[in-house]
Design a protein around this motif. Structure first.
Motif, short mmCIF file in Angstrom:
data_model
loop_
_atom_site.label_atom_id
_atom_site.label_comp_id
_atom_site.label_asym_id
_atom_site.label_seq_id
_atom_site.Cartn_x
_atom_site.Cartn_y
_atom_site.Cartn_z
N PHE A 86 11.86 5.11 11.22
CA PHE A 86 10.54 5.62 11.53
C PHE A 86 9.53 5.19 10.47
O PHE A 86 8.43 4.72 10.79
N LEU A 87 9.89 5.34 9.19
CA LEU A 87 8.98 4.94 8.12
C LEU A 87 8.71 3.44 8.12
O LEU A 87 7.59 3.01 7.82
N VAL A 88 9.72 2.65 8.46
CA VAL A 88 9.51 1.20 8.57
C VAL A 88 8.49 0.89 9.65
O VAL A 88 7.59 0.06 9.46
N PHE A 89 8.57 1.56 10.78
CA PHE A 89 7.60 1.35 11.86
C PHE A 89 6.20 1.82 11.44
O PHE A 89 5.20 1.20 11.80
N VAL A 90 6.13 2.90 10.67
CA VAL A 90 4.83 3.37 10.18
C VAL A 90 4.19 2.33 9.29
O VAL A 90 3.01 1.98 9.46
N VAL A 91 4.95 1.81 8.33
CA VAL A 91 4.42 0.80 7.42
C VAL A 91 4.05 -0.47 8.18
O VAL A 91 2.98 -1.07 7.94
N PHE A 97 0.22 -2.19 8.55
CA PHE A 97 -0.11 -3.57 8.19
C PHE A 97 -0.40 -4.44 9.40
O PHE A 97 -0.60 -5.64 9.27
N GLY A 98 -0.40 -3.85 10.58
CA GLY A 98 -0.79 -4.58 11.77
C GLY A 98 0.27 -5.50 12.33
O GLY A 98 -0.03 -6.44 13.05
#
Length: 67
Positions: free
Chosen positions: A55-60, A64-65
């Motif tokens: 989830f955090l990877v997807f947020v980051v 960053f677009g």
């Protein structure tokens, strides 16, 4: 989903609906069996941590677009 709707409009709606339901049954059954198999090797706590990291990877990535 759109492909299923388009196919249902072009072909037999009953055949398309039956095929979609059957495919969903197969996919769900395989997911349950694989999950039961993996539960023997991976703890529930680890699954929670891995889900949080993904989830955090997807947020980051979203920030960053990338997506």
């Amino acid at each position: 989903m759109l492909a299923t709707i388009a196919l249902g409009a072009a072909q037999s709606p009953w055949g398309v609906a039956s095929g979609a339901i059957a495919r969903h049954l197969v996919a769900t059954s395989l997911a349950i069996l694989r999950g039961a198999f993996l539960a023997n090797y991976i703890s529930e706590k680890l699954v929670g941590y891995l889900g949080g990291v993904v989830f955090l990877v997807f947020v980051v990535a979203t920030l960053f677009g990338v997506f």
